[in-house]
Design an enzyme around this catalytic site. Structure first.
Site, PDB file in Angstrom:
ATOM      1  N   PHE A  33       0.888  -1.159   0.000  1.00 41.81           N
ATOM      2  CA  PHE A  33       0.000   0.000   0.000  1.00 41.81           C
ATOM      3  C   PHE A  33       0.932   1.217   0.000  1.00 41.81           C
ATOM      4  O   PHE A  33       1.847   1.296   0.802  1.00 41.81           O
ATOM      5  CB  PHE A  33      -0.824  -0.041   1.283  1.00 41.81           C
ATOM      6  CG  PHE A  33      -1.966   0.933   1.327  1.00 41.81           C
ATOM      7  CD1 PHE A  33      -3.222   0.563   0.901  1.00 41.81           C
ATOM      8  CD2 PHE A  33      -1.784   2.220   1.824  1.00 41.81           C
ATOM      9  CE1 PHE A  33      -4.284   1.448   0.956  1.00 41.81           C
ATOM     10  CE2 PHE A  33      -2.843   3.114   1.880  1.00 41.81           C
ATOM     11  CZ  PHE A  33      -4.096   2.725   1.445  1.00 41.81           C
ATOM     12  N   ASP A  47       2.601  -4.780   8.969  1.00 38.05           N
ATOM     13  CA  ASP A  47       1.382  -3.999   8.785  1.00 38.05           C
ATOM     14  C   ASP A  47       0.217  -4.988   8.691  1.00 38.05           C
ATOM     15  O   ASP A  47       0.178  -5.820   7.786  1.00 38.05           O
ATOM     16  CB  ASP A  47       1.519  -3.171   7.498  1.00 38.05           C
ATOM     17  CG  ASP A  47       0.320  -2.265   7.259  1.00 38.05           C
ATOM     18  OD1 ASP A  47      -0.802  -2.676   7.624  1.00 38.05           O
ATOM     19  OD2 ASP A  47       0.494  -1.174   6.697  1.00 38.05           O
ATOM     20  N   TYR A  57     -10.500   0.611  10.854  1.00 31.88           N
ATOM     21  CA  TYR A  57     -11.758   0.904  10.144  1.00 31.88           C
ATOM     22  C   TYR A  57     -12.077  -0.119   9.074  1.00 31.88           C
ATOM     23  O   TYR A  57     -13.090  -0.012   8.408  1.00 31.88           O
ATOM     24  CB  TYR A  57     -11.735   2.321   9.547  1.00 31.88           C
ATOM     25  CG  TYR A  57     -10.493   2.668   8.757  1.00 31.88           C
ATOM     26  CD1 TYR A  57     -10.328   2.212   7.458  1.00 31.88           C
ATOM     27  CD2 TYR A  57      -9.494   3.448   9.324  1.00 31.88           C
ATOM     28  CE1 TYR A  57      -9.178   2.520   6.750  1.00 31.88           C
ATOM     29  CE2 TYR A  57      -8.342   3.765   8.616  1.00 31.88           C
ATOM     30  CZ  TYR A  57      -8.190   3.289   7.328  1.00 31.88           C
ATOM     31  OH  TYR A  57      -7.053   3.597   6.628  1.00 31.88           O
ATOM     32  N   LYS A  58     -11.199  -1.125   8.891  1.00 29.09           N
ATOM     33  CA  LYS A  58     -11.483  -2.165   7.902  1.00 29.09           C
ATOM     34  C   LYS A  58     -12.197  -3.322   8.613  1.00 29.09           C
ATOM     35  O   LYS A  58     -13.355  -3.169   9.000  1.00 29.09           O
ATOM     36  CB  LYS A  58     -10.190  -2.575   7.198  1.00 29.09           C
ATOM     37  CG  LYS A  58      -9.624  -1.422   6.351  1.00 29.09           C
ATOM     38  CD  LYS A  58      -8.240  -1.677   5.798  1.00 29.09           C
ATOM     39  CE  LYS A  58      -7.748  -0.437   5.041  1.00 29.09           C
ATOM     40  NZ  LYS A  58      -6.297  -0.437   4.838  1.00 29.09           N
ATOM     41  N   ARG A  83     -12.018  -5.868  -6.618  1.00 31.17           N
ATOM     42  CA  ARG A  83     -11.672  -6.384  -5.292  1.00 31.17           C
ATOM     43  C   ARG A  83     -12.947  -6.658  -4.495  1.00 31.17           C
ATOM     44  O   ARG A  83     -13.819  -5.798  -4.408  1.00 31.17           O
ATOM     45  CB  ARG A  83     -10.830  -5.317  -4.586  1.00 31.17           C
ATOM     46  CG  ARG A  83      -9.734  -5.841  -3.718  1.00 31.17           C
ATOM     47  CD  ARG A  83      -8.897  -4.698  -3.195  1.00 31.17           C
ATOM     48  NE  ARG A  83      -9.684  -3.747  -2.431  1.00 31.17           N
ATOM     49  CZ  ARG A  83      -9.268  -3.149  -1.313  1.00 31.17           C
ATOM     50  NH1 ARG A  83      -8.070  -3.405  -0.835  1.00 31.17           N
ATOM     51  NH2 ARG A  83     -10.026  -2.278  -0.686  1.00 31.17           N
TER      52      ARG A  83
HETATM   53  C1  LIG Z   1      -5.622   0.806   4.733  1.00 28.23           C
HETATM   54  C2  LIG Z   1      -4.137   0.765   4.784  1.00 28.23           C
HETATM   55  C3  LIG Z   1      -3.405   1.851   5.280  1.00 28.23           C
HETATM   56  C4  LIG Z   1      -4.122   3.111   5.672  1.00 28.23           C
HETATM   57  O1  LIG Z   1      -3.308   4.058   6.243  1.00 28.23           O
HETATM   58  P1  LIG Z   1      -3.992   5.323   6.934  1.00 28.23           P
HETATM   59  O2  LIG Z   1      -2.885   6.078   7.485  1.00 28.23           O
HETATM   60  O3  LIG Z   1      -4.944   4.773   7.964  1.00 28.23           O
HETATM   61  O4  LIG Z   1      -4.768   6.057   5.896  1.00 28.23           O
HETATM   62  C5  LIG Z   1      -2.036   1.724   5.372  1.00 28.23           C
HETATM   63  N1  LIG Z   1      -1.409   0.591   4.995  1.00 28.23           N
HETATM   64  C6  LIG Z   1      -2.091  -0.461   4.497  1.00 28.23           C
HETATM   65  C7  LIG Z   1      -1.369  -1.698   4.098  1.00 28.23           C
HETATM   66  C8  LIG Z   1      -3.469  -0.393   4.370  1.00 28.23           C
HETATM   67  O5  LIG Z   1      -4.136  -1.422   3.874  1.00 28.23           O
END
Ligand SMILES: *Cc1c(COP(=O)(O)O)cnc(C)c1O
Length: 432
Positions: free
Chosen positions: A155, A224, A249-250, A398
């Protein structure tokens, strides 16, 4: 697709739903009669949450005002809620603190991880005053551990933040495919930042094996967990992960922008040297002293005043996990994604989509990603028809399967509507 195969799959879906021990959990959520397959982006609202948040606003803030920092437990909420997340990621209490965004926690973890790697033994330090006591051990600047390895498929925010952390700590960033981490590790590696589940493909990486490899190279493993916590077992303590971050939030349904969390293994807490040592992480925050003395324990990962309304929204949302076993969640997640793939195979004409999510259970998270030449119009039409997934540009559809509120009939319907939509969107090789 023949009508008999469709009837047979529908029949099976109903039977699987009837036998599903997690099926009653769906009643806890605000859902409509569509199929919500985007809980890996924004989890659904648990129905009891609005009343709890109303109480936070009207009574705790509106009536108790400043007293709520003590009387409503506001001040200690980051650690208390961290301890509620802990069992979902295989951590004993006292190692997780909630607050800030995932991005900010990645920054804390990668910089503090680099500082840990500078220590000769990674062992505990004495924090008796100054914020950082690097007493010995090679530093990045004199040819020690000067590399930060980061998942090249990550990400994007993880890569951006890791690159900045590398610049700040005088290191270089080394992007690696998770499959090649082993070969890239060495005496120069300080920190390795990896995703447990890839956000795009849904591939589950080998956390136990990779963590052991990182440790064998003398480096610090940062995981992560954004796409794994709440969807599958993580076992942070068992596999001796050093540091971890994740969002809420997921799969944890904490609400839009709910605060993320930081795990610092107990053995590293005394030496954890935060790059954001705000007053909330001070041993005596109300002493208001000019010198910084870090608090012990997970509190050391805090920065400033917690975002109480979001945090207590998350706190309420976590109630849906009471009495839920992560093993049962994993079993259902795999059965759901298997069944969805089987329905796609049965319904969708050959060549229109191909799964980029691994078939092997040991390599699969809780989503199915389908490569599709017409992904954009296809997802738009799916959403119009009540099947909500999302698009990862340019060509990935997805579908997230959140075992607490998605069922087998949902999976069958999503695959069926996908086939119908594909029949309307001609595609590059129109199906006969
Ligand atoms: C959703 C997600 C994020 C989100 O980062 P925020 O700082 O909360 O916006 C970061 N890393 C991964 C791998 C994600 O899936």
């Amino acid at each position: 697709m023949s009508e008999t195969s469709r009837d047979a799959l529908r029949e099976r879906a109903l039977k699987l739903d009837a036998a599903d021990p997690l099926a009653p959990q769906r009643e806890l959520f605000a859902l409509d009669d569509g199929v919500y397959l985007d809980g890996n982006s924004l989890g659904a609202l648990p129905l009891h949450v609005p009343d709890r948040v109303r109480d936070v606003l009207t009574r705790q803030w509106g009536e108790l005002r400043i007293r709520s920092w003590d009387e409503s437990g506001w001040w200690t909420a980051p650690e208390r809620i961290g301890d509620r997340i802990a069992p979902l990621v295989g951590a004993a209490a006292g190692q997780i603190v909630v607050g800030d965004s995932t991005s900010v926690n990645i920054f804390k973890a990668v910089v503090a991880g680099s500082r840990l790697a500078d220590r000769p033994d990674g062992g505990p330090s004495v924090h008796d005053g100054g914020p950082s006591v690097h007493d010995g051990g090679p530093s990045a600047r004199d040819g020690g551990r000067d590399e930060i390895l980061v998942d090249a498929t990550t990400f994007p925010t993880d890569g951006y933040i890791a690159a900045s952390a590398a610049r700040l700590t005088g290191r270089r960033i080394v992007p690696v495919d998770p499959a090649e981490v082993r070969a890239a590790l060495g005496p120069r590696t300080a920190v390795v930042l990896l995703n447990h589940v890839d956000y795009r493909s849904g591939r589950l990486h080998d956390l136990p094996g990779l963590t052991a490899d990182v440790h064998a190279a003398g480096a610090i493993a940062v995981w992560d967990l954004c796409h794994s916590a709440g969807a599958l077992p993580v076992a942070l303590d068992e596999h001796q992960v050093d540091l971890a971050v994740g969002c809420t939030y997921k799969y944890l349904n904490g609400g839009p922008g709910s605060p993320a969390y930081l795990y610092v293994a107990q053995r590293h807490q005394a030496a954890f040297d935060s790059p954001l040592p705000g007053w909330n992480s001070h041993a005596d925050p109300f002493g208001m002293t000019p010198d910084y003395t870090p608090a012990d324990g997970s509190v050391r990962g805090r920065v400033g005043t917690p975002d109480i309304v979001s945090m207590l929204t998350l706190d309420a949302a976590l109630d849906v996990w009471d009495g839920v076993s992560v093993a049962a969640v994993r079993a259902k997640s795999l059965a759901l994604t298997d069944f969805f793939l089987e329905c796609v195979e049965a319904y969708v004409p050959p060549g229109r989509v191909s799964s980029v999510t691994p078939a092997a259970h040991a390599e699969r998270g809780s989503q199915v990603a389908l490569r599709c030449a017409d992904a954009e119009p296809v997802m738009r039409r799916l959403i119009e028809r009540g099947v909500v997934g999302d698009l990862r540009r340019p060509d990935v559809l997805r579908f997230g399967f959140t075992p607490l509120y998605v069922g087998f009939a949902d999976a069958e319907r999503a695959a069926r509507v996908l086939a119908e939509v594909l029949a309307d969107v001609p595609g590059e090789n129109p199906a006969a």
